[in-house]
Scaffold this motif. Structure first.
Motif, mmCIF file in Angstrom:
data_model
loop_
_atom_site.group_PDB
_atom_site.id
_atom_site.type_symbol
_atom_site.label_atom_id
_atom_site.label_comp_id
_atom_site.label_asym_id
_atom_site.label_seq_id
_atom_site.Cartn_x
_atom_site.Cartn_y
_atom_site.Cartn_z
ATOM 1 N N TYR A 39 0.613 -1.093 -0.178
ATOM 2 C CA TYR A 39 0.170 0.031 -0.196
ATOM 3 C C TYR A 39 1.002 1.278 0.133
ATOM 4 C CZ TYR A 39 -4.655 -2.107 0.602
ATOM 5 O OH TYR A 39 -5.765 -2.623 0.667
ATOM 6 N N ASP A 40 2.007 1.144 0.700
ATOM 7 C CA ASP A 40 2.849 2.328 0.931
ATOM 8 C C ASP A 40 3.567 2.666 -0.597
ATOM 9 O OD1 ASP A 40 2.321 2.729 3.354
ATOM 10 O OD2 ASP A 40 4.287 1.846 4.228
ATOM 11 N N ALA A 41 3.719 1.616 -1.306
ATOM 12 C CA ALA A 41 4.265 1.798 -2.623
ATOM 13 C C ALA A 41 3.055 2.443 -3.415
ATOM 14 C CB ALA A 41 4.650 0.342 -3.296
ATOM 15 N N LEU A 42 1.963 2.202 -3.176
ATOM 16 C CA LEU A 42 0.940 2.828 -4.297
ATOM 17 C C LEU A 42 0.286 3.981 -3.743
ATOM 18 C CD1 LEU A 42 -1.542 -0.336 -4.710
ATOM 19 C CD2 LEU A 42 -0.029 0.942 -6.397
ATOM 20 N N LEU A 43 1.350 4.472 -2.699
ATOM 21 C CA LEU A 43 0.936 5.868 -2.067
ATOM 22 C C LEU A 43 -0.435 5.880 -1.270
ATOM 23 C CD1 LEU A 43 2.303 8.541 -4.726
ATOM 24 C CD2 LEU A 43 3.525 7.497 -2.540
ATOM 25 N N ILE A 44 -0.562 4.828 -0.617
ATOM 26 C CA ILE A 44 -1.941 4.727 0.242
ATOM 27 C C ILE A 44 -1.545 4.577 1.726
ATOM 28 C CG2 ILE A 44 -4.144 3.618 0.627
ATOM 29 C CD1 ILE A 44 -3.816 2.537 -2.444
ATOM 30 N N PRO A 45 -1.898 5.738 2.430
ATOM 31 C CA PRO A 45 -1.557 5.463 3.835
ATOM 32 C C PRO A 45 -2.429 4.276 4.523
ATOM 33 C CG PRO A 45 -1.891 7.684 3.378
ATOM 34 C CD PRO A 45 -2.202 6.875 2.093
ATOM 35 N N ASN A 46 -1.708 3.582 5.307
ATOM 36 C CA ASN A 46 -2.369 2.519 5.967
ATOM 37 C C ASN A 46 -1.994 2.161 7.204
ATOM 38 O OD1 ASN A 46 -0.538 -0.313 5.763
ATOM 39 N ND2 ASN A 46 -0.147 1.177 4.161
ATOM 40 N N LEU A 47 -2.774 1.518 8.104
ATOM 41 C CA LEU A 47 -2.388 1.025 9.700
ATOM 42 C C LEU A 47 -3.345 0.203 9.930
ATOM 43 C CD1 LEU A 47 -0.317 1.852 11.779
ATOM 44 C CD2 LEU A 47 -2.350 3.339 12.489
ATOM 45 N N GLY A 54 -7.682 -15.595 21.810
ATOM 46 C CA GLY A 54 -7.856 -16.869 22.154
ATOM 47 C C GLY A 54 -6.655 -17.463 22.177
ATOM 48 N N GLU A 55 -6.546 -18.937 22.546
ATOM 49 C CA GLU A 55 -5.402 -19.396 22.355
ATOM 50 C C GLU A 55 -4.553 -19.615 21.112
ATOM 51 O OE1 GLU A 55 -4.098 -24.100 23.532
ATOM 52 O OE2 GLU A 55 -5.166 -22.950 24.921
ATOM 53 N N ARG A 56 -5.410 -19.431 20.176
ATOM 54 C CA ARG A 56 -5.100 -19.551 18.826
ATOM 55 C C ARG A 56 -5.908 -18.983 17.908
ATOM 56 N NH1 ARG A 56 -3.464 -25.822 17.078
ATOM 57 N NH2 ARG A 56 -5.400 -25.616 16.335
ATOM 58 N N THR A 57 -6.264 -17.764 18.132
ATOM 59 C CA THR A 57 -6.909 -16.937 17.316
ATOM 60 C C THR A 57 -6.797 -15.384 17.758
ATOM 61 O OG1 THR A 57 -8.881 -16.776 19.077
ATOM 62 C CG2 THR A 57 -9.076 -18.467 17.235
ATOM 63 N N THR A 58 -6.878 -14.689 16.602
ATOM 64 C CA THR A 58 -6.479 -13.177 16.901
ATOM 65 C C THR A 58 -7.454 -12.180 16.191
ATOM 66 O OG1 THR A 58 -4.875 -13.131 14.975
ATOM 67 C CG2 THR A 58 -3.828 -13.139 17.053
ATOM 68 N N LEU A 59 -7.589 -11.291 16.346
ATOM 69 C CA LEU A 59 -8.670 -10.253 15.724
ATOM 70 C C LEU A 59 -7.791 -9.365 14.970
ATOM 71 C CD1 LEU A 59 -11.631 -9.104 14.768
ATOM 72 C CD2 LEU A 59 -11.481 -7.842 16.878
ATOM 73 N N ASP A 60 -7.457 -9.097 13.714
ATOM 74 C CA ASP A 60 -6.933 -7.952 12.710
ATOM 75 C C ASP A 60 -7.802 -7.033 12.590
ATOM 76 O OD1 ASP A 60 -4.446 -7.228 11.526
ATOM 77 O OD2 ASP A 60 -5.753 -7.732 9.886
ATOM 78 N N ILE A 61 -7.585 -5.679 12.513
ATOM 79 C CA ILE A 61 -8.198 -4.785 11.792
ATOM 80 C C ILE A 61 -7.345 -3.794 11.232
ATOM 81 C CG2 ILE A 61 -9.769 -2.509 12.072
ATOM 82 C CD1 ILE A 61 -10.993 -3.928 14.878
ATOM 83 N N GLU A 62 -7.451 -3.546 9.746
ATOM 84 C CA GLU A 62 -6.718 -2.977 8.932
ATOM 85 C C GLU A 62 -7.405 -1.737 8.326
ATOM 86 O OE1 GLU A 62 -3.691 -4.949 6.598
ATOM 87 O OE2 GLU A 62 -4.005 -6.634 7.790
ATOM 88 N N GLY A 63 -6.856 -0.695 7.984
ATOM 89 C CA GLY A 63 -7.566 0.280 7.325
ATOM 90 C C GLY A 63 -6.708 1.178 6.657
ATOM 91 N N SER A 80 -10.793 2.545 3.313
ATOM 92 C CA SER A 80 -11.336 1.058 3.623
ATOM 93 C C SER A 80 -11.007 0.702 4.960
ATOM 94 C CB SER A 80 -10.458 0.159 2.489
ATOM 95 O OG SER A 80 -9.132 0.047 2.736
ATOM 96 N N VAL A 81 -11.750 -0.460 5.287
ATOM 97 C CA VAL A 81 -11.647 -0.929 6.415
ATOM 98 C C VAL A 81 -11.932 -2.473 6.317
ATOM 99 C CG1 VAL A 81 -14.109 -0.735 7.323
ATOM 100 C CG2 VAL A 81 -12.185 -0.936 9.179
#
Length: 192
Positions: A39-47, A54-63, A80-81
């Motif tokens: 995304y950085d290469a396309l000049l799109i700021p992102n985070l 959980g023991e083997r689970t995660t929640l990821d939120i990107e925008g 986008s989100v």
């Protein structure tokens, strides 16, 4: 325009709830902050932010959010989100993961020298969801490199305008897409 405002409001509420619940869902206070180099290469700021739930689970939120109009009335505005629930093979933030994701966003593109947008403008929204597969490579105790691919169903609705500044609408288009939507290479910083 009103529909876009409602969608933005819903996304803000979902992100606020997710951020408020994060401290209650964290078991070992394992949190990662990430930035997608493609995304950085396309000049799109992102985070992005990912937390162990959980023991083997995660929640990821990107925008992403890019409000910039470039010189010469060239636009590449977008937002986008993408929330994603991940299941890890062994332990979170190490090795291979699979996930399910949702996505929503909007765009306003004009005078970009691809897809015959030299003089035209398109503005619209998209939403959808699908599957993710990826891998997290540990570089050091706090740094990692994440690669992933998304395969999604996406509904896209947009209006095509005759020129980049005029309000003359040529047509409204609504279409669906199934296939790859994202290839990602992200630098990850672990907060423990």
């Amino acid at each position: 325009m009103m529909m876009l405002k409602r969608q933005l409001q819903k996304i803000r509420i979902m992100l606020s709830v997710a951020m408020l619940l994060t401290p209650f869902l964290c078991h070992a206070q394992s949190i990662a902050i990430k930035n997608d180099a493609l995304y950085d290469a396309l000049l799109i700021p992102n985070l992005g932010m990912e937390t162990k739930i959980g023991e083997r689970t995660t929640l990821d939120i990107e925008g992403t959010y890019d409000p910039i109009t470039f010189p010469g009335r060239r636009k590449w505005k977008n937002w986008s989100v993408q929330p994603e629930l991940r299941h890890w093979g062994c332990t979170p933030f190490f090795g291979t993961f699979i996930g399910i994701n949702a996505m929503a966003g909007g765009f306003n593109v004009a005078r970009i020298p691809v897809f015959n947008f030299n003089e035209k403008r398109i503005q619209g929204t998209f939403y959808g969801g699908g599957l993710t597969i990826g891998n997290h490579h540990i570089i050091s105790p706090h740094w990692g490199l994440e690669t992933k691919v998304n395969i999604d169903f996406v509904h896209i609705g947009y209006s095509r305008y005759r020129c980049s500044k005029c309000g003359y609408k040529e047509e409204d288009v609504s279409t669906n897409y199934v296939g790859p939507t994202r290839v990602s290479i992200s630098l990850v910083y672990m907060i423990k």
